[in-house]
Design a protein around this motif. Structure first.
Motif, PDB file in Angstrom:
ATOM      1  N   ARG A 271      57.304 -21.758  -8.159  1.00  0.00           N
ATOM      2  CA  ARG A 271      56.235 -22.550  -8.788  1.00  0.00           C
ATOM      3  C   ARG A 271      56.647 -22.883 -10.209  1.00  0.00           C
ATOM      4  N   GLU A 272      57.832 -23.471 -10.353  1.00  0.00           N
ATOM      5  CA  GLU A 272      58.313 -23.765 -11.706  1.00  0.00           C
ATOM      6  C   GLU A 272      57.598 -24.984 -12.269  1.00  0.00           C
ATOM      7  N   GLY A 273      57.084 -24.817 -13.490  1.00  0.00           N
ATOM      8  CA  GLY A 273      56.373 -25.915 -14.160  1.00  0.00           C
ATOM      9  C   GLY A 273      55.239 -26.476 -13.330  1.00  0.00           C
ATOM     10  N   GLY A 274      54.540 -25.577 -12.604  1.00  0.00           N
ATOM     11  CA  GLY A 274      53.380 -26.017 -11.839  1.00  0.00           C
ATOM     12  C   GLY A 274      53.737 -26.734 -10.543  1.00  0.00           C
ATOM     13  N   GLU A 275      55.038 -26.928 -10.266  1.00  0.00           N
ATOM     14  CA  GLU A 275      55.411 -27.645  -9.046  1.00  0.00           C
ATOM     15  C   GLU A 275      55.826 -26.666  -7.956  1.00  0.00           C
ATOM     16  N   LEU A 276      55.127 -26.754  -6.806  1.00  0.00           N
ATOM     17  CA  LEU A 276      55.387 -25.833  -5.711  1.00  0.00           C
ATOM     18  C   LEU A 276      56.572 -26.314  -4.883  1.00  0.00           C
ATOM     19  N   LYS A 277      57.549 -25.399  -4.687  1.00  0.00           N
ATOM     20  CA  LYS A 277      58.671 -25.745  -3.824  1.00  0.00           C
ATOM     21  C   LYS A 277      58.861 -24.614  -2.831  1.00  0.00           C
ATOM     22  N   ILE A 278      58.887 -24.952  -1.541  1.00  0.00           N
ATOM     23  CA  ILE A 278      59.018 -23.934  -0.520  1.00  0.00           C
ATOM     24  C   ILE A 278      60.491 -23.582  -0.339  1.00  0.00           C
ATOM     25  N   GLY A 279      60.770 -22.256  -0.234  1.00  0.00           N
ATOM     26  CA  GLY A 279      62.153 -21.810  -0.053  1.00  0.00           C
ATOM     27  C   GLY A 279      62.401 -20.535  -0.836  1.00  0.00           C
ATOM     28  N   ARG A 280      63.662 -20.141  -0.926  1.00  0.00           N
ATOM     29  CA  ARG A 280      64.049 -18.954  -1.663  1.00  0.00           C
ATOM     30  C   ARG A 280      63.625 -19.107  -3.131  1.00  0.00           C
ATOM     31  N   GLY A 281      63.123 -18.057  -3.769  1.00  0.00           N
ATOM     32  CA  GLY A 281      62.782 -18.246  -5.173  1.00  0.00           C
ATOM     33  C   GLY A 281      61.909 -17.168  -5.776  1.00  0.00           C
ATOM     34  N   GLY A 282      61.561 -16.130  -5.014  1.00  0.00           N
ATOM     35  CA  GLY A 282      60.910 -14.966  -5.612  1.00  0.00           C
ATOM     36  C   GLY A 282      59.391 -14.982  -5.586  1.00  0.00           C
ATOM     37  N   ASP A 283      58.779 -16.147  -5.380  1.00  0.00           N
ATOM     38  CA  ASP A 283      57.321 -16.200  -5.313  1.00  0.00           C
ATOM     39  C   ASP A 283      56.886 -16.312  -3.844  1.00  0.00           C
ATOM     40  N   TRP A 284      55.574 -16.080  -3.581  1.00  0.00           N
ATOM     41  CA  TRP A 284      55.097 -16.053  -2.195  1.00  0.00           C
ATOM     42  C   TRP A 284      53.869 -16.932  -1.987  1.00  0.00           C
ATOM     43  N   LEU A 285      53.725 -17.412  -0.759  1.00  0.00           N
ATOM     44  CA  LEU A 285      52.643 -18.311  -0.403  1.00  0.00           C
ATOM     45  C   LEU A 285      52.140 -17.943   0.991  1.00  0.00           C
ATOM     46  N   GLU A 286      50.817 -17.747   1.114  1.00  0.00           N
ATOM     47  CA  GLU A 286      50.258 -17.326   2.411  1.00  0.00           C
ATOM     48  C   GLU A 286      50.134 -18.513   3.372  1.00  0.00           C
ATOM     49  N   VAL A 287      50.606 -18.343   4.608  1.00  0.00           N
ATOM     50  CA  VAL A 287      50.506 -19.446   5.566  1.00  0.00           C
ATOM     51  C   VAL A 287      49.849 -19.092   6.899  1.00  0.00           C
ATOM     52  N   LEU A 288      49.736 -17.800   7.236  1.00  0.00           N
ATOM     53  CA  LEU A 288      49.277 -17.441   8.584  1.00  0.00           C
ATOM     54  C   LEU A 288      48.505 -16.125   8.564  1.00  0.00           C
ATOM     55  N   LYS A 324      53.887 -28.833   3.726  1.00  0.00           N
ATOM     56  CA  LYS A 324      55.152 -29.433   4.160  1.00  0.00           C
ATOM     57  C   LYS A 324      55.346 -30.833   3.587  1.00  0.00           C
ATOM     58  N   TYR A 325      54.240 -31.604   3.500  1.00  0.00           N
ATOM     59  CA  TYR A 325      54.389 -33.003   3.102  1.00  0.00           C
ATOM     60  C   TYR A 325      53.790 -33.321   1.732  1.00  0.00           C
ATOM     61  N   GLY A 326      53.431 -32.255   0.977  1.00  0.00           N
ATOM     62  CA  GLY A 326      53.000 -32.469  -0.401  1.00  0.00           C
ATOM     63  C   GLY A 326      51.730 -33.293  -0.532  1.00  0.00           C
ATOM     64  N   VAL A 327      50.743 -33.023   0.323  1.00  0.00           N
ATOM     65  CA  VAL A 327      49.444 -33.703   0.193  1.00  0.00           C
ATOM     66  C   VAL A 327      48.570 -32.856  -0.737  1.00  0.00           C
ATOM     67  N   PRO A 328      48.145 -33.388  -1.875  1.00  0.00           N
ATOM     68  CA  PRO A 328      47.448 -32.543  -2.847  1.00  0.00           C
ATOM     69  C   PRO A 328      45.978 -32.262  -2.518  1.00  0.00           C
ATOM     70  N   ASP A 329      45.283 -33.149  -1.806  1.00  0.00           N
ATOM     71  CA  ASP A 329      43.844 -32.958  -1.586  1.00  0.00           C
ATOM     72  C   ASP A 329      43.522 -33.082  -0.101  1.00  0.00           C
ATOM     73  N   LEU A 330      42.946 -32.019   0.463  1.00  0.00           N
ATOM     74  CA  LEU A 330      42.679 -31.986   1.905  1.00  0.00           C
ATOM     75  C   LEU A 330      41.683 -33.050   2.336  1.00  0.00           C
ATOM     76  N   ARG A 331      40.755 -33.416   1.446  1.00  0.00           N
ATOM     77  CA  ARG A 331      39.713 -34.371   1.822  1.00  0.00           C
ATOM     78  C   ARG A 331      40.290 -35.735   2.197  1.00  0.00           C
TER      79      ARG A 331
END
Ligand code: PHE
Length: 360
Positions: A271-288, A324-331
């Motif tokens: 999550r560098e500079g507020g930008e989320l990037k999926i992959g190796r990098g030390g931070d975690w994100l819940e998906v399931l 996966k596709y960088g959609v910022p707002d679910l609505r």
């Protein structure tokens, strides 16, 4: 000759008094037309002596301009009012079919469901479905969430009015796809190996929640199914779905009434500079959410927990699509905005396949 001042008073009053566009046109003809009163006066100028002619001519020209201006202003006001009235009256028929687009686009929700089904289908899961309108037993009780269980309050449930408006026996809009676990097990003997894509409902609305959303459930029950299978299955799934071979996947202890033990599955990210990037990098994100099927649930479905065991998991389709596709707002998934669909949608031939590729 008439007095110019008197004429001005009369004509401007007539403009004001005109009640509609036709009346206004009559006033215009009567003042400025070939036989109109101002035109008449102009014609009379020749009979006057030069000084008078100049002064009266100027006054008549000024009057002519003033009347023309008043007519225009009144006409604009009438047309504005007519438009307002029409806008207030007319309705859009939303049942009309949409105008054809030159090329249709596949909605990201459909695409992502297709992608999830492609990966898990290749592992051997079949597809199961169940009703959107569920009874309380399938949605809660059979999943080890009895009436007084605090987990019921975690789901902001839409209830349908019961018989005679009573609470007892009322139906619900399913709050998750998990009731299809129950329906699958009730329908026949083990083993079970199904995924359940479908619509789900919770009374919630903000940038990451919509009252209608989608989940994909998974259920695998057999004689020797164990937690290693669960971990391997979901690790492979996450890596294939996000298209990252070395994607870190972590299982964190959690709680669901229908699984024991339960886990939350996280994937690696930065999550560098507020930008989320999926992959190796030390931070975690819940998906399931996942876990081993609670023996109580097996028992509720007539499956012997001494002989059979297995795992279940559930994921939110919108969340997977946003990540996966960088959609910022679910609505925005449900606004039916064609510009949005042109940007985030998929070409109809982008059907995901394991050989052709899941990821654009
Ligand atoms: N049904 C859970 C939810 O909606 C997800 C889940 C499914 C968790 C299966 C564990 C096993 O939050």
């Amino acid at each position: 000759m008439e007095s110019v001042d008197k004429l001005r008073e009369e004509l401007l009053a007539a403009v004001e008094a005109a009640g509609d566009l036709d009346a206004l046109e009559q006033v215009r003809v009567a003042a400025l037309g070939k036989k109109g009163r101002i035109t008449d006066q102009m014609k009379g100028l020749g009979a006057l002596d030069p000084d008078q002619r100049r002064a009266t001519g100027q006054a008549l020209n000024t009057l002519k301009d003033a009347v023309a201006e008043a007519l225009d202003a009144r006409k604009a006001a009438m047309e504005g009012a007519a438009l307002d009235a029409r806008l207030g009256e007319e309705r859009i028929d939303v049942t009309l079919p949409v105008r054809p687009e030159e090329t249709g686009r596949i909605h990201p929700i459909s695409q992502v469901i297709e992608e999830i089904v492609t990966v898990l289908g290749d592992m051997g899961f079949g597809i199961a479905e169940g009703p959107d309108v569920e009874d309380d037993w399938h949605n809660f009780t059979a999943l080890n969430i009895p009436a007084d269980h605090p987990a019921r309050q975690d789901h902001d449930t839409f209830y349908l009015p019961g018989p005679d408006g009573a609470d007892a026996g009322r139906l619900v809009l399913r709050t998750h796809t998990s009731p299809v676990q129950i329906r699958t097990m009730q329908a026949g003997p083990p083993p079970y190996r199904v995924i359940v894509p479908g619509r789900t409902y919770r009374c919630d609305y903000d940038a990451t929640h919509s009252p209608m959303f989608h989940q994909v459930e998974g259920l695998l029950v057999d004689e020797k199914t164990h937690m290693g299978h669960l971990k391997g299955c979901l690790e492979d799934f996450c890596r294939a779905f996000f298209g990252i071979d070395d994607l870190p996947v972590r299982f964190r202890p959690s709680y669901f009434p229908f699984t024991e033990p339960s886990a939350e599955v996280d994937i690696g990210c930065t999550r560098e500079g507020g930008e989320l990037k999926i992959g190796r990098g030390g931070d975690w994100l819940e998906v399931l959410g996942a876990g081993m099927v609670n023996p109580n649930v097996l028992r509720n479905c007539g499956v012997d927990p001494e002989k059979y065991q297995g795992f279940a998991f559930g994921m939110g389709v919108e969340r997977m699509a946003m990540l996966k596709y960088g959609v910022p707002d679910l609505r925005t998934f449900y606004e039916s905005d064609l510009r949005w669909l042109r940007h985030y949608g998929f070409a109809s031939l982008d059907m995901p396949t394991l050989t052709g590729g899941l990821n654009r």
